[in-house]
Design an enzyme around this catalytic site. Structure first.
Site, PDB file in Angstrom:
ATOM      1  N   GLU A  43      -3.988  -8.990   0.608  1.00  0.00           N
ATOM      2  CA  GLU A  43      -4.395  -8.733   1.994  1.00  0.00           C
ATOM      3  C   GLU A  43      -5.917  -8.748   2.018  1.00  0.00           C
ATOM      4  OE1 GLU A  43      -1.822  -5.818   3.949  1.00  0.00           O
ATOM      5  OE2 GLU A  43      -3.609  -5.179   5.024  1.00  0.00           O
ATOM      6  N   GLU A  68       0.819  -1.217   0.000  1.00  0.00           N
ATOM      7  CA  GLU A  68       0.000   0.000   0.000  1.00  0.00           C
ATOM      8  C   GLU A  68       0.853   1.267   0.000  1.00  0.00           C
ATOM      9  OE1 GLU A  68      -2.879  -0.197   3.170  1.00  0.00           O
ATOM     10  OE2 GLU A  68      -3.836  -1.962   2.314  1.00  0.00           O
TER      11      GLU A  68
HETATM   12  C1  GAL Z   1      -3.922  -2.494   5.587  1.00  0.00           C
HETATM   13  C2  GAL Z   1      -2.435  -2.444   5.852  1.00  0.00           C
HETATM   14  C3  GAL Z   1      -2.046  -3.274   7.059  1.00  0.00           C
HETATM   15  C4  GAL Z   1      -2.974  -2.978   8.189  1.00  0.00           C
HETATM   16  C5  GAL Z   1      -4.375  -3.291   7.752  1.00  0.00           C
HETATM   17  C6  GAL Z   1      -5.403  -3.127   8.832  1.00  0.00           C
HETATM   18  O1  GAL Z   1      -4.357  -1.424   4.854  1.00  0.00           O
HETATM   19  O2  GAL Z   1      -1.728  -2.917   4.756  1.00  0.00           O
HETATM   20  O3  GAL Z   1      -0.725  -2.988   7.435  1.00  0.00           O
HETATM   21  O4  GAL Z   1      -2.846  -1.649   8.518  1.00  0.00           O
HETATM   22  O5  GAL Z   1      -4.721  -2.428   6.704  1.00  0.00           O
HETATM   23  O6  GAL Z   1      -6.689  -3.359   8.318  1.00  0.00           O
END
Ligand code: GAL
Length: 813
Positions: free
Chosen positions: A504, A428
């Site tokens: 993710e 991100e």
């Molecule tokens: C994502 C990020 C992670 C964590 C997660 C929490 O956007 O890549 O590191 O912050 O959100 O939902």
């Protein structure tokens, strides 16, 4: 300098465990003992005769911040988190764990090299040092490394005294506003001395690939970097039973590398189901003199990513059933420990998980070794930031000078691990916006390709609209989407690769054993107790529920799998309570900070673990005061249908269906009225035959403590850990799901109390004190072995409870 004799003995003693110090072979000395530490800026601490006698004696790996205390003022960040769609800046307490990781810390150690070393090369290696390391030998600066997750080493041959004491000093400094999670602090990973001949294999100098594989034959290609003349390499390939299965001798050097192709017949292929490992024993000769010996472990496996077949391992299309993991180990902080890592992987394996993503940085080498051995795919990630900042003092300050070096070290140090099947160049990164970011993506990907042409590169992208437009997403080998399930189809259409990875997913939040009413989906939901509901229907404004991902995984062949955020809770980032106090660790985990499974664990297990039965009921059944009120019951199971009974009365049969995404994967009885007693579920197979049963009782008063260790036999190596779960139960042995008794721990015999954790994100009790309140009836005690064989007794007591004792065994390694 105090205690030099002790330290000297320590070094030689440890050295004796590795290799013969006087042979031509290399010697690796793991510098674990004999360290002095101070969390302060001691200006002259690099000097040889600096008096560190009043410093704290520590062993490495060490995390200076995990001993606390928690303090909401530490690294309090007043920020607008743009990637979370925040519109205004708010005060974030506990974002980095509220533990004292900032400031300067010094480590000092002394070592004396054995005789006969003057003509040798001496390397000092670090698997990571948090952070901004400055390394001194005998008062002289040897080198620096800023990124706390990077593996690095220095050739210290010209800095050391032979046959005399050498002083090693390391200065570390962690800046505030440098992380989005708890980074830990200190020499939290291995530090080693490697003593070898001047003519020897280059450090991280072997690159093993298996470019040709059939059922009957493999070509093992080994590239080994050396410099010199009149050299010869002799290689033996051994199978897992240490039987010779291939060999070769090579005398031609191509520049600074030997390149060998060695045939291995009838190969045993590596995969998560069959994690078969080979070793290559490599000997280097100059003329007839043996100069160096190294053993490299590798696997024989073929990976392929194609638009027709998705991710293919050894000819079989497979989906990533993965989790993201931060590097902290809960109550141990970031100090790496192999027993703790192994326990995590054991829990994940049982869930049916087959892949790990090291978010958002280089993994520990111990974790990669375990993934090779236990069978997990691995996506090794490098950065959370490139040139554009997320946090003021983050990697953006280092990107220009260090990004290439850090990527090179990541690849070179880990490239022979068969578990690694993909690199991730970033997570991100705000560079997703703008054309410069596209160039950076290409530049980084090219570095990965140059170092390792065998694995593809991804980036976890959350600005999906922006990267579709700019070309950023099209540049990558594998486009990784973080969340944004509604854009998968569009991204698949727009990107040329023909595949999408859920790099993710989910970020569903829950607290173990906490259930909230009414039961309904909600985003960024807050409750007065700063907990989240384990009905598994709460998530973040940018994220989603597990089923949103399951549907994509199941229905879209071009989605090659997912990495759930996260496998375990971690220190810091207490969303949705990041502006509340006290709240200092995450709620995202499928298991909590103590490693205890939340209900969600069984939801993933019911889908991912294809071998074992899952039949799990939630919530607990101790709802005094809710008599007659609607108290939904969920069942997570691999079976498609089940019937629920409350005190013998049927609540009906539920069958998985496609009315909603949740109904496709969970069985839900939404109208159950609470009455204390017995909950029973009977599961049916697809022919309607009852095949499994589970019961749950309303527990009586907390009565005694049940103890269960993950491992009862430990190695006498001073660092093996048994994780003992303490469950408070009623007099009939039913878990008391609301018990919060204070428990006290006493460890005697051949081990020590190491830490305790109850998984409560709002607890401010320190992990290293031998007392803690149970959270929803449970906590986990960590008992560590000493160096002697024998027995360890753990006694757990609590007021109003019958205490319990548990005996562990310690055996010589
Ligand atoms: C994502 C990020 C992670 C964590 C997660 C929490 O956007 O890549 O590191 O912050 O959100 O939902």
């Amino acid at each position: 300098m105090n205690k030099p004799l002790l330290k000297l003995i320590t070094v030689l003693f440890l050295g004796a465990f590795t290799h013969n110090l006087y042979s031509q072979e290399r010697t690796s000395i793991n510098l674990k003992q004999g360290w002095e530490f101070r969390h302060a800026d001691e200006k002259l601490a690099y000097q040889i005769d600096f008096d560190d006698s009043k410093w704290e004696s520590v062993t490495i790996p060490h995390d200076w911040a995990i001993y606390g205390p928690f303090d909401q003022e530490i690294d309090k960040q007043i920020v607008q988190i743009k990637q979370n769609n925040e519109k205004v800046a708010t005060e974030k307490t506990g974002r980095t764990g509220a533990l004292p990781f900032t400031g300067v810390g010094w480590y000092r150690n002394t070592f004396t090299l054995p005789k006969h070393t003057p003509n040798k090369q001496v390397l000092l290696t670090f698997d990571g040092a948090m952070s901004n390391a400055k390394v001194y030998i005998n008062g002289q600066l040897v080198g620096t490394r800023n990124y706390g997750y990077s593996y690095f080493y220095f050739d210290i041959s010209s800095f050391i005294n032979h046959e005399k004491e050498n002083v090693l000093a390391v200065r570390l400094e962690n800046k505030p506003f440098s992380s989005r999670w708890y980074p830990g602090a200190g020499l939290y990973r291995k530090v080693q001395l490697i003593i070898k001949e001047k003519i020897s294999f280059q450090h991280w100098g072997h690159y093993v690939t298996t470019p040709f594989i059939t059922d009957s034959l493999t070509r093992v290609n080994i590239k080994s970097k050396v410099k010199g003349k009149n050299l010869r390499i002799e290689t033996q390939i051994m199978d897992a039973e240490d039987q010779l299965v291939g060999s070769n001798t090579e005398t031609t050097l191509y520049g600074d590398a030997f390149i060998q192709n060695i045939a291995v017949q009838n190969p045993n292929l590596w995969s998560p189901e069959t994690p078969y490992l080979y070793t290559a024993k490599l000997k280097l000769y100059e003329g007839d003199t043996l100069k160096d010996v190294e053993t490299i472990r590798f696997g024989i496996r073929n990976i392929e990513y194609s638009r027709e077949k998705g991710f293919v391992i050894n000819g079989n299309t497979t989906k990533f059933k993965g989790v993201c993991l931060h590097h902290d180990l809960g109550p141990l902080g970031t100090a790496v420990n192999k027993s703790a890592l192994k326990r995590q992987l054991t829990i994940l394996k049982d869930m049916g998980c087959n892949a790990i993503r090291s978010a958002h940085n280089m993994p520990s080498l111990e974790q990669l070794e375990l993934c090779d051995e236990m069978g997990f795919f691995f996506v090794a990630e490098s950065f959370d930031e490139w040139k554009k900042p997320k946090v003021k003092n983050g990697y953006n300050l280092l990107f220009d000078e260090w990004a290439e070096k850090d990527v090179v070290n990541l690849v070179q140090a880990t490239q022979n691990h068969p578990c690694i099947v993909m690199w991730s160049a970033g997570n991100e990164v705000p560079d997703q916006w703008g054309t410069a970011g596209v160039k950076r993506a290409k530049w980084l990907q090219d570095i990965f390709h140059r170092e390792d042409p065998t694995r593809p590169v991804t980036v976890g992208m959350n600005q999906v609209k922006a990267v579709m437009k700019s070309g950023f997403g099209a540049v990558l080998d594998i486009p990784g989407l973080n969340y944004k399930v509604h854009l998968y189809e569009e991204a698949y259409e727009k990107f040329p690769q023909g595949l999408i990875l859920g790099s993710e997913t989910a970020s569903t939040v829950s607290s173990r054993g906490v259930y909230k009413f009414p039961v309904k989906p909600a985003t960024m939901k807050h409750y007065d107790d700063l907990q989240s509901s384990s009905y598994d229907l709460e998530y973040c404004s940018w994220s989603n529920l597990p089923e949103d991902d399951f549907v994509l995984q199941d229905d879209k062949p071009w989605v090659i799998g997912e990495f759930v955020w996260t496998g375990f809770d971690y220190l810091g980032e207490p969303t949705p309570y990041d502006t509340f106090w006290p709240s200092r660790s995450s709620y995202f985990g499928i298991s909590d900070l103590a490693g205890l499974p939340k209900d969600r664990y069984y939801l993933y297990r019911s889908k991912w673990n294809k071998k074992d039965e899952t039949l799990h009921i939630l919530p607990h059944w101790n709802w005094e005061g809710r008599e007659g009120e609607t108290t939904p019951v969920f069942v997570y199971t691999n079976y498609n249908s089940a019937e629920l009974f409350i005190n013998g009365k049927s609540q009906g049969v539920r069958t998985k269906n496609t009315t909603t995404k949740q109904d496709r994967y969970r069985l839900r009885w939404m109208d159950v009225k609470y009455e204390p007693g017995k909950v029973k579920v009977i599961a049916f197979d697809d022919n309607g035959k009852s095949v499994a049963e589970k019961v749950l009782f309303t527990a009586g008063k907390p009565h005694h403590i049940e103890l269960k260790a993950d491992r009862t036999v430990l190695k006498a190596n001073g660092e093996d850990i048994s994780f003992v779960t303490a469950t408070i139960v009623d007099k009939n042995g039913n878990p008391a799901p609301l018990a919060d008794n204070r428990l006290n721990f006493k460890v005697t015999g051949k081990g020590t109390f190491r830490a305790v954790c109850n998984g409560d994100a709002t607890s401010l009790e320190m992990f290293h004190h031998p007392t803690m309140k149970a959270f929803n009836g449970k906590l986990v005690v960590l008992v560590q072995s000493g160096f002697k064989a024998g027995e360890i007794e753990l006694k757990v007591s609590g007021s109003g409870l019958k205490s319990s004792e548990y005996v562990l065994k310690v055996v010589n390694p």
